[in-house]
Design an enzyme around this catalytic site. Structure first.
Site, PDB file in Angstrom:
ATOM      1  N   GLU A  50       0.741  -1.269  -0.077  1.00 33.98           N
ATOM      2  CA  GLU A  50      -0.151   0.088   0.323  1.00 33.98           C
ATOM      3  C   GLU A  50       0.877   1.596   0.065  1.00 33.98           C
ATOM      4  O   GLU A  50       2.063   1.182   0.382  1.00 33.98           O
ATOM      5  CB  GLU A  50      -1.258   0.011   0.999  1.00 33.98           C
ATOM      6  CG  GLU A  50      -1.967  -0.827   0.876  1.00 33.98           C
ATOM      7  CD  GLU A  50      -2.700  -1.144   2.164  1.00 33.98           C
ATOM      8  OE1 GLU A  50      -3.343  -0.058   2.854  1.00 33.98           O
ATOM      9  OE2 GLU A  50      -3.848  -1.976   2.538  1.00 33.98           O
ATOM     10  N   CYS A  81      -2.466  -7.722   5.603  1.00 34.02           N
ATOM     11  CA  CYS A  81      -1.791  -8.394   4.472  1.00 34.02           C
ATOM     12  C   CYS A  81      -0.923  -9.051   6.033  1.00 34.02           C
ATOM     13  O   CYS A  81      -0.797  -9.935   6.043  1.00 34.02           O
ATOM     14  CB  CYS A  81      -1.452  -7.772   4.008  1.00 34.02           C
ATOM     15  SG  CYS A  81      -1.610  -8.094   2.152  1.00 34.02           S
TER      16      CYS A  81
HETATM   17  C1  UDX Z   1       2.880  -6.266   2.972  1.00 40.67           C
HETATM   18  C2  UDX Z   1       3.762  -6.697   1.596  1.00 40.67           C
HETATM   19  O1  UDX Z   1       5.272  -5.663   2.055  1.00 40.67           O
HETATM   20  C3  UDX Z   1       3.741  -6.799   0.665  1.00 40.67           C
HETATM   21  O2  UDX Z   1       4.598  -7.048  -0.118  1.00 40.67           O
HETATM   22  C4  UDX Z   1       2.741  -7.731   0.680  1.00 40.67           C
HETATM   23  O3  UDX Z   1       2.089  -7.907  -0.897  1.00 40.67           O
HETATM   24  C5  UDX Z   1       1.150  -6.686   1.585  1.00 40.67           C
HETATM   25  O4  UDX Z   1       1.798  -6.607   2.947  1.00 40.67           O
HETATM   26  P1  UDX Z   1       1.238  -3.314   3.074  1.00 40.67           P
HETATM   27  O5  UDX Z   1       0.411  -3.743   3.844  1.00 40.67           O
HETATM   28  O6  UDX Z   1       1.160  -2.749   2.441  1.00 40.67           O
HETATM   29  O7  UDX Z   1       2.550  -4.882   2.908  1.00 40.67           O
HETATM   30  O8  UDX Z   1       2.640  -3.274   4.448  1.00 40.67           O
HETATM   31  P2  UDX Z   1       4.542  -2.511   4.626  1.00 40.67           P
HETATM   32  O9  UDX Z   1       5.071  -1.684   3.732  1.00 40.67           O
HETATM   33  O10 UDX Z   1       5.000  -3.771   4.550  1.00 40.67           O
HETATM   34  O11 UDX Z   1       4.289  -2.371   5.983  1.00 40.67           O
HETATM   35  C6  UDX Z   1       3.945  -3.723   6.992  1.00 40.67           C
HETATM   36  C7  UDX Z   1       3.735  -3.129   8.556  1.00 40.67           C
HETATM   37  O12 UDX Z   1       4.825  -2.958   9.028  1.00 40.67           O
HETATM   38  C8  UDX Z   1       3.431  -1.419   9.082  1.00 40.67           C
HETATM   39  O13 UDX Z   1       2.238  -1.144   9.238  1.00 40.67           O
HETATM   40  C9  UDX Z   1       4.632  -0.608   8.653  1.00 40.67           C
HETATM   41  O14 UDX Z   1       4.452   0.580   9.384  1.00 40.67           O
HETATM   42  C10 UDX Z   1       5.582  -2.115   9.326  1.00 40.67           C
HETATM   43  N1  UDX Z   1       6.734  -1.769   9.599  1.00 40.67           N
HETATM   44  C11 UDX Z   1       7.416  -2.217   8.095  1.00 40.67           C
HETATM   45  C12 UDX Z   1       7.421  -1.640  10.517  1.00 40.67           C
HETATM   46  O15 UDX Z   1       6.895  -1.676  11.991  1.00 40.67           O
HETATM   47  N2  UDX Z   1       9.303  -1.485  10.774  1.00 40.67           N
HETATM   48  C13 UDX Z   1       9.258  -1.542   9.590  1.00 40.67           C
HETATM   49  O16 UDX Z   1      11.057  -1.475   9.531  1.00 40.67           O
HETATM   50  C14 UDX Z   1       8.635  -2.076   8.156  1.00 40.67           C
END
Ligand code: UDX
Length: 436
Positions: free
Chosen positions: A154, A262
């Protein structure tokens, strides 16, 4: 002859895929059971926030190649049908709910033309694709089924669809692979790695990737807990280990953890499926990943109680951020919102600001207070919680807002604010995984 495509399910994934495929020159019909959603899309409006997708949608509708409908019979001209419906967590367990995927395939089955290909993009438990293919062989033997997991993030949905870092196709024969190669030809031409797998491996790739990402985040959050106990600084630790290319510095941002539609549900559904397969021992560690993730939310609440008081009833807490991550209006399983709800339940007056997520958050939790303006949200607050790292929050001038608040205390739940700047303006600054 140019291929005609259908996209079944016009949620986040479906709309992005439909608009992107139209931009590659295909005729695309998007179908959904929700008439409100379809009406919005026909009018060129997105039912959610995603940077860049709004303009792409408008642009593609104008070309006449892209259309949306609730009439499933209109998929009949399509050569390829992309199934993009949701697979949420079931209400009474950890598994994924396959109702929508099954019904999507059953609904389009009568309209499938000879030689057409159904391509699942939804995240499903391993074994689902084969079961659907067997079912299709009975009800629509003229068609075949393949799987093509989606990895879009997203906030980067268009970019991730048009320039993905890999394309993975799960196929049972060469013909299905050739058809998919034809669709993705412009993307492959960019040098995108192409991975052919069998059906179960293609399903596993998706959940394995998300489990790995979740593990990376929980790993650094576990290190944050140890840093707190030992007097260390997790941000320095993350930077230092991240320089090792085998580890890498991405997804090592310690804070309140992962949420969204996800990662949390995929990790849980993977465990549920492994249990069914008798392979639970292999994924036992994912239970701990989930537990560390949920504990990060509790740790913020512990700091709030420590710096304010055990009894929060007399305090106003301003929360910056409601969505699960910035550049999204998605509040599904949002750590920020979960923390807000818990503080509200503990008696604190909680006022939440978010640049895009207020309406979706209000729909879920109408009893919480919301404010469209940062200054209004923080007015007379005893403490500010920074819980979603929107760019706007890094632009706040701590000296400039000092006179608005009652208590100059901020907790950075994402380790993204400039601690020196806040402290030099006289604020008490706390963060997860940093004792100093
Ligand atoms: C994720 C996957 O990255 C993607 O490849 C898949 O298709 C769908 O799920 P998304 O849900 O959009 O994508 O979010 P993402 O950017 O992966 O972040 C997920 C969560 O992890 C967020 O709540 C973010 O804040 C958290 N996060 C991310 C952390 O807490 N620390 C980090 O270093 C990275």
């Amino acid at each position: 002859m140019t291929l005609t495509l259908s996209v079944v399910g016009c949620g986040y994934l479906g709309v992005t895929h439909a608009a992107c495929m139209s931009s590659l020159g295909f005729t695309v019909v998007g179908v959904d059971i929700d008439p409100e959603k379809v009406a919005l899309l026909q009018a060129g409006k997105l039912p959610f926030y995603e940077p860049g997708l709004d303009t792409l949608l408008e642009q593609e509708l104008k070309t006449g190649r892209l259309s949306f409908t609730t009439d499933f019979s209109l998929v009949k001209d399509a050569d390829i049908h992309f199934v993009c419906v949701g697979t949420p967590q079931v209400t009474d367990g950890l598994a994924a709910d396959l109702t929508y995927v099954k019904s999507a395939v059953a609904t389009i089955a009568p309209y499938l033309k000879d030689g057409s290909l159904v391509v699942g993009k939804s995240t499903v438990p391993v074994g689902t694709a084969q079961a659907l293919r067997d079912e299709l062989a009975k009800i629509a033997p003229q068609a075949d089924l393949a799987w093509n997991p989606e990895f879009l993030r997203e906030g980067f949905a268009v970019e991730d669809t048009l320039t993905p870092n890999r394309l993975v196709v799960g196929v049972a024969n060469d013909r299905a692979e050739e058809i998919l190669k034809e669709v993705y030809e412009p993307v492959i031409a960019l040098g995108t790695p192409w991975i052919r797998a069998d059906l179960p491996t293609s399903e596993l790739v998706k959940v394995a990737a998300n489990s790995f990402l979740a593990t990376k985040i929980s790993f650094i959050n576990a290190m944050a807990e140890v840093c707190e106990a030992a007097g260390g600084d997790v941000t320095v630790l993350a930077k230092a280990i991240g320089y090792d290319p085998r580890i890498g510095n991405r997804f090592l941002q310690a804070g309140i953890g992962f949420g969204g539609g996800c990662l949390p549900k995929d990790v849980r559904a993977f465990m549920a499926r492994a249990e069914e397969l008798g392979a639970m021992q292999a994924l036992e560690f994912l239970r701990e990943i989930d537990a560390i993730n949920l504990r990060a939310r509790q740790r913020v609440i512990d700091i709030v109680r420590k710096v304010l008081s055990e009894d929060l009833t007399q305090y106003k807490i301003a929360v910056l951020g409601a969505t699960f991550k910035p550049d999204s209006d998605d509040v599904r399983d949002s750590p920020a919102l979960d923390i807000s709800v818990q503080l509200h339940a503990a008696g604190a007056e909680v006022v939440i600001h978010d640049p895009q997520g207020i309406e979706p958050a209000r729909k879920r939790f109408p009893n919480l207070k919301y404010s469209e303006v940062i200054e209004d949200a923080i007015k007379d607050a005893d403490l500010i919680l920074h819980l979603t790292e929107w760019k706007e929050y890094r632009q706040i001038d701590p000296a400039g807002i000092s006179s608005l608040v009652k208590g100059k205390i901020i907790i950075d739940g994402r380790n993204m604010l400039d601690r020196t700047l806040w402290r030099s303006a006289g604020w008490k600054f706390h963060a997860l995984g940093r004792t100093d």
